[in-house]
Design a protein around this motif. Structure first.
Motif, short mmCIF file in Angstrom:
data_model
loop_
_atom_site.label_atom_id
_atom_site.label_comp_id
_atom_site.label_asym_id
_atom_site.label_seq_id
_atom_site.Cartn_x
_atom_site.Cartn_y
_atom_site.Cartn_z
N LEU A 1 0.83 -1.21 0.00
CA LEU A 1 0.00 0.00 0.00
C LEU A 1 0.87 1.26 0.00
O LEU A 1 0.56 2.24 -0.69
CB LEU A 1 -0.94 -0.01 1.21
N MET A 2 1.96 1.24 0.77
CA MET A 2 2.84 2.40 0.81
C MET A 2 3.47 2.63 -0.57
O MET A 2 3.49 3.75 -1.09
CB MET A 2 3.94 2.20 1.86
N ASN A 3 3.98 1.54 -1.18
CA ASN A 3 4.60 1.68 -2.49
C ASN A 3 3.59 2.06 -3.56
O ASN A 3 3.87 2.90 -4.42
CB ASN A 3 5.28 0.36 -2.88
N GLU B 1 -2.14 -0.54 13.12
CA GLU B 1 -2.84 -1.68 13.71
C GLU B 1 -1.92 -2.86 13.95
O GLU B 1 -2.07 -3.59 14.94
CB GLU B 1 -4.01 -2.10 12.81
N ILE B 2 -0.95 -3.09 13.06
CA ILE B 2 -0.09 -4.27 13.18
C ILE B 2 1.23 -3.94 13.88
O ILE B 2 2.12 -4.78 13.95
CB ILE B 2 0.20 -4.90 11.80
N GLY B 3 1.36 -2.71 14.39
CA GLY B 3 2.56 -2.36 15.15
C GLY B 3 3.79 -2.19 14.29
O GLY B 3 4.89 -2.61 14.68
N ARG B 4 3.64 -1.59 13.10
CA ARG B 4 4.78 -1.33 12.22
C ARG B 4 4.96 0.18 12.07
O ARG B 4 4.56 0.78 11.07
CB ARG B 4 4.55 -1.96 10.85
N PRO B 5 5.56 0.85 13.06
CA PRO B 5 5.67 2.31 12.99
C PRO B 5 6.50 2.80 11.81
O PRO B 5 6.27 3.89 11.31
CB PRO B 5 6.34 2.67 14.33
N TYR B 6 7.47 1.99 11.37
CA TYR B 6 8.29 2.42 10.23
C TYR B 6 7.42 2.61 8.98
O TYR B 6 7.55 3.59 8.25
CB TYR B 6 9.39 1.41 9.96
N LEU B 7 6.52 1.65 8.75
CA LEU B 7 5.62 1.76 7.60
C LEU B 7 4.62 2.89 7.80
O LEU B 7 4.26 3.58 6.84
CB LEU B 7 4.88 0.44 7.39
N GLU B 8 4.17 3.09 9.03
CA GLU B 8 3.24 4.19 9.29
C GLU B 8 3.90 5.53 8.98
O GLU B 8 3.31 6.40 8.33
CB GLU B 8 2.78 4.15 10.75
N VAL B 9 5.14 5.69 9.42
CA VAL B 9 5.88 6.92 9.12
C VAL B 9 6.05 7.08 7.62
O VAL B 9 5.86 8.17 7.06
CB VAL B 9 7.25 6.90 9.83
N GLY B 10 6.41 5.98 6.93
CA GLY B 10 6.58 6.06 5.49
C GLY B 10 5.33 6.49 4.77
O GLY B 10 5.37 7.34 3.87
N CYS B 11 4.19 5.93 5.18
CA CYS B 11 2.92 6.31 4.55
C CYS B 11 2.56 7.77 4.84
O CYS B 11 2.14 8.51 3.95
CB CYS B 11 1.80 5.39 5.04
N GLN C 1 -3.40 6.34 3.09
CA GLN C 1 -4.15 6.37 4.35
C GLN C 1 -4.43 4.96 4.84
O GLN C 1 -4.28 4.65 6.03
CB GLN C 1 -5.46 7.14 4.17
N GLU C 2 -4.82 4.07 3.93
CA GLU C 2 -5.05 2.67 4.31
C GLU C 2 -3.77 2.04 4.84
O GLU C 2 -3.79 1.28 5.81
CB GLU C 2 -5.57 1.88 3.11
N GLY C 3 -2.66 2.33 4.18
CA GLY C 3 -1.38 1.78 4.62
C GLY C 3 -1.00 2.27 6.00
O GLY C 3 -0.50 1.50 6.83
N ALA C 4 -1.22 3.56 6.28
CA ALA C 4 -0.88 4.11 7.60
C ALA C 4 -1.73 3.48 8.69
O ALA C 4 -1.23 3.13 9.76
CB ALA C 4 -1.06 5.63 7.59
N VAL C 5 -3.04 3.34 8.42
CA VAL C 5 -3.94 2.73 9.41
C VAL C 5 -3.54 1.28 9.67
O VAL C 5 -3.45 0.83 10.83
CB VAL C 5 -5.40 2.82 8.94
N LEU C 6 -3.27 0.53 8.60
CA LEU C 6 -2.90 -0.87 8.76
C LEU C 6 -1.57 -0.98 9.50
O LEU C 6 -1.42 -1.83 10.40
CB LEU C 6 -2.80 -1.53 7.38
N ALA C 7 -0.60 -0.14 9.16
CA ALA C 7 0.70 -0.20 9.83
C ALA C 7 0.56 0.08 11.32
O ALA C 7 1.22 -0.56 12.15
CB ALA C 7 1.65 0.82 9.20
#
Length: 888
Positions: free
Chosen positions: A494-496, A523-533, A515-521
């Protein structure tokens, strides 16, 4: 039952004193073979009463491949030693592991933590020889050669590590303790035997010392075997051979005297780098292993606990090596079975790298390849990319399995080998089509995510975007474990995907997917992906907003940027490539609003974040933003150089990108304003038909006509932009078109039309309080001719003119030296001081943060030499910094 009490540590006062003297310098190296007493010496030195120094201890795990893991452990140890790890609310949380590791920034961070510490700190790095990352010695050398005052480092290693410490050696700040220094003297050998209650004659003790050559481990093992031995003199007389032979003999002697269950536990768990009670129970098939391990440690039987709770243990490296030899000799058929059991346990614990290692050690290469491929993304997101590549290299040449193609592609992408990555992805696609249905979809998501990453690096976006529409379908019919792993891959995809769509003007899909990628990241405890999104969302909003302005659009974008940056800083990624889009977007908004100094500050931080990123895409935007900054300040030649650098990077992208028309248009207009309209005309003629019809290029054509003295031609070029029929990137293009039209009308002598065009530009710019288009088009005289009493945008007009006056090189040369030089941002804040607006309200009016307003106020008070708001107003009026039309 556990072994008899081991010999107690004896006082080695001379060595402790030597270590004390060495601590007066910068670095102490303790280099000696296994079993020489390095750790015992450190323990004796650290545990002595009155130890004045705080210790930051890091023990390098066996076979450490990732420099990032080492540096994170070192930073954590420093913070613990200095008391800077005071809980979640302290603001000092450790950085999390990240795929984009900036070793240079981490070295600076550790050095800064040490410099801020009060009192002496000693870094202790044990088993440094286990750090196998090729770049780590250079990074560590940089830290060691520039240690802050009152900081000392002690390094222990089995063999010398290539550290560049020659300067410290020349200046006398490097101390070295070698194997010869650690050897027991004959007197110390006697003391060790006496402390262990071993009755041995003086000649026997002397013989034992000669046979072991003072080797600490050999003496310790001999003492363990001599405790309760029926004939100690005979034992010593028959004790001979090389170090390894002696050790093997003593290990066998000790093992044979232990109860069968202790022997069995030691042998079966020896294939582990670390063991706890639960894992030992699994490998032995018996309960209560933790009590045996605790008893072995208490007996100093070469078992050491790894944590304060004493739940994890490791065996002395030499002891473990010899136990493994004995295991292979006595239970060869059990070895692969034990490795498979260990792999299963580590898999359930989420420690995939360990699980893959044990699966490989069991010779189950196919299973190891499947396990590694299935968890490759999770390992990468945990900052274990180097470890993962080391696991790939561990497969024998005959086991180049197609499952590994996906992992190899990831390594190629990280290192910029794009053609090799594409080839491995093709193999992975072929394999995915033949695998089981349960794995096919997960591999498909992983492959699509890597294709998107490859596309981003190459700038070939449109075709790949169409290949990942399956992400819109929900995940169903999978186990909890599969869903967890799939969620990692889905968030990456989703981020890519959102990033690719943003670059190819795929809004609103770009915003939705990010936005979907940030929410999912989250929820699953992946702050690196949340920051990237979130970082990419900031970019998407500012460059791909609606065609017409919205209230506070730039302020909203700035708020989103700061939210992403704040989250990144919480995890220690404030200057990592992942946050660069938000940093650069924030810099860009500041430039658009005329806050050039603030914009430059954020631009410099963006440059630091991109030190380790070689991709052309984000660096292209960095050059474009720098060019905008130069244009706003009237530095056209510097702006042209930056636009040229951006154009060069854009040529390396395979497909079209979102801002190509805007960047090309500005480059041509800058050439024309620099007196190079001929060159601009030639470049204009070479553009393709699709680009040449855009509003941005039509504006450039108008700028060229104005430079050539053809205002009528300029109006003709602007006709479709002003009429709303030409495609434009955003409403700022229309603002620019009105200003160019106003300049053309002015040259034609139609001041009324010029004023109307300027008023229309101000009306469009009012909602976001844009300044940059007025500066880039050289509209100062156009605005100054606008009757102040007739405009509905007097405050914005005053702001823009202030910025233009202060940004003009000529104006700066003519400025009065006795007047305090306030920045454009400070002048804008100053204008609101005579009003009754509060600081938050001023921040809202200016679309900046409250912190920015407070910073400007402190600077204003200092420059005007006043202490409060009313005094600042009086002083500003005395200096004619506040005119009547400047207040609201």
């Amino acid at each position: 039952m556990v072994p008899p009490a081991a010999p107690r540590l004896i006082d080695r006062d001379d060595l402790v004193a030597a270590l004390d003297r060495a601590a007066a310098g910068k670095v102490t190296v303790i280099s000696a073979p296994a079993g020489s007493g390095k750790t015992s010496l450190l323990r004796a030195w650290a545990d002595r009463p009155g130890q004045p120094r705080r210790l930051a201890l890091v023990q390098v795990p066996r076979g450490q491949q990732d420099a990032q893991q080492f540096w994170l452990a070192l930073l954590g140890a420093v913070r613990h030693a200095t008391g800077a790890d005071g809980g979640a609310d302290s603001g000092a949380a450790l950085p999390a592991a990240t795929p984009d590791f900036d070793a240079s920034a981490m070295v600076d961070r550790v050095s800064s933590e040490l410099a801020d510490a009060h009192g002496g700190v000693t870094l202790v790095i044990d088993d440094l020889h286990e750090l196998l990352s090729p770049e780590a010695p250079t990074q560590l050398s940089r830290l060691l050669t520039s240690l802050p005052p009152q900081t000392h480092a002690i390094l222990t290693m089995r063999h010398d590590v290539r550290l560049r410490l020659h300067r410290l050696r020349l200046t006398g700040e490097l101390a070295e303790i070698r194997a010869a220094d650690l050897r027991f003297s004959e007197r110390e050998t006697r003391e060790l035997l006496d402390a262990s209650g071993i009755a041995l004659s003086d000649s026997g003790a002397a013989l034992l010392h000669r046979r072991t050559e003072g080797w600490a481990a050999g003496l310790r093992l001999a003492a363990l075997s001599l405790v309760g031995h029926p004939d100690p003199e005979r034992f010593v007389a028959e004790f001979s051979g090389s170090d390894r032979t002696i050790a093997e003999y003593l290990i066998a002697e000790m093992l044979e005297r232990q109860p069968p269950d202790v022997q069995d536990l030691l042998l079966r768990t020896s294939l582990l780098d670390r063991v706890n009670g639960e894992l030992a129970d699994l490998l032995t098939g018996r309960p209560s292993s933790e009590q045996v391990l605790l008893g072995l440690e208490d007996a100093n039987a070469f078992v050491e606990s790894l944590n304060p709770e004493r739940t994890w243990f490791r065996y002395h490296h030499l002891f473990a090596d010899l136990l493994r030899l004995e295991l292979r000799r006595t239970l060869p058929e059990e070895v692969p079975v034990l490795h498979r059991r260990a792999a299963g346990w580590f898999t359930l614990q989420g420690q995939v790298a360990e699980a893959v290692r044990h699966t490989q050690a069991a010779g189950a290469w196919a299973d190891a390849a499947l396990l590694l491929a299935d968890h490759a993304f999770s390992l990468a997101l945990d900052g274990q990319t180097q470890t993962m590549q080391a696991l790939v290299r561990a497969f024998p040449p005959g086991e180049d399995r197609p499952e590994l193609a996906l992992v190899r592609a990831m390594g190629d992408l990280v290192q910029g080998r794009l053609d090799e990555a594409a080839a491995h992805l093709a193999v992975a696609e072929t394999y995915a089509a033949t695998t089981t249905p349960e794995r096919r979809r997960r591999l498909g998501v992983a492959i699509a995510s890597l294709q998107l990453s490859l596309a981003r690096r190459r700038g070939h976006l449109a075709g790949v975007v169409e290949n990942v529409r399956f992400l819109d379908s929900p995940v169903s019919g999978q186990s909890d474990e599969d869903i967890a792993l799939d969620s990692d891959l889905r968030a990456v995809a989703l981020m890519n995907l959102g990033t690719a769509e943003a670059w190819s003007l795929g809004l609103p899909d770009a915003v939705r997917h990010l936005q979907e990628g940030a929410v999912l990241a989250r929820e699953i405890g992946r702050p690196y992906l949340e920051v990237g999104c979130l970082a990419q969302l900031s970019f998407a909003y500012i460059f791909h907003g609606a065609d017409m302005p919205k209230i506070d659009a730039f302020a909203t974008t700035q708020r989103r940027c700061r939210e992403a940056i704040e989250l990144a800083e919480r995890y220690g990624w404030g200057t990592e490539p992942v946050i660069a889009p938000a940093l650069m977007t924030l810099a860009g908004t500041m430039v658009w609003l005329g806050e050039f100094d603030e914009g430059e500050r954020w631009l410099r931080r963006t440059e630091r974040a991109l030190r380790t990123d070689t991709g052309p895409d984000i660096r292209l935007l960095l050059h474009q933003t720098a060019a905008m900054l130069h244009s706003g300040r009237g530095r056209r030649r510097e702006a042209l150089e930056e636009f040229g650098a951006a154009e060069h990077l854009g040529s390396r992208l395979e497909g079209s990108w979102a801002l190509a028309g805007q960047m090309t248009g500005w480059l041509l207009a800058t050439q024309a304003r620099l007196g190079l309209p001929g060159e601009a005309r030639s470049a204009l003629a070479a553009l393709d038909d699709e680009l040449i019809g855009s509003g941005e290029i039509r504006n450039a054509r108008a700028a060229i006509c104005l430079a050539e003295g053809d205002p009528a031609g300029a109006l003709g070029a602007l006709h479709d932009v002003l009429g709303g029929t030409a495609p434009v990137l955003g409403y700022v293009t229309v603002v620019e078109a009105h200003l160019l039209a106003g300049l053309a009308h002015r040259e034609l002598g139609d001041q009324r039309a010029a004023n109307l065009a300027a008023e229309q530009a101000l009306a469009l710019a009012e909602s976001d309080r844009l300044v940059l288009p007025f500066a880039m088009t050289d509209s100062q005289e156009l605005l100054e001719a606008l009757p102040r009493h007739q405009t509905a945008h007097g405050a914005l007009l005053a702001d823009i003119l202030d910025v233009l006056h202060n940004s003009s090189p000529a104006a700066k040369k003519q400025s009065s030296p006795q007047h305090p030089e306030l920045s454009p941002g400070e002048l804008r804040v100053l204008r609101y001081l005579p009003t009754n607006l509060s600081r938050p309200e001023i921040a809202g009016e200016l679309s900046v943060s409250l912190n920015t307003v407070s910073t400007h106020l402190r600077s204003i008070y200092a420059k005007l030499q006043v202490r409060d708001r009313s005094s600042a107003v009086r002083r500003a009026r005395e200096l004619r910094l506040l005119a009547a039309h400047h207040t609201r």
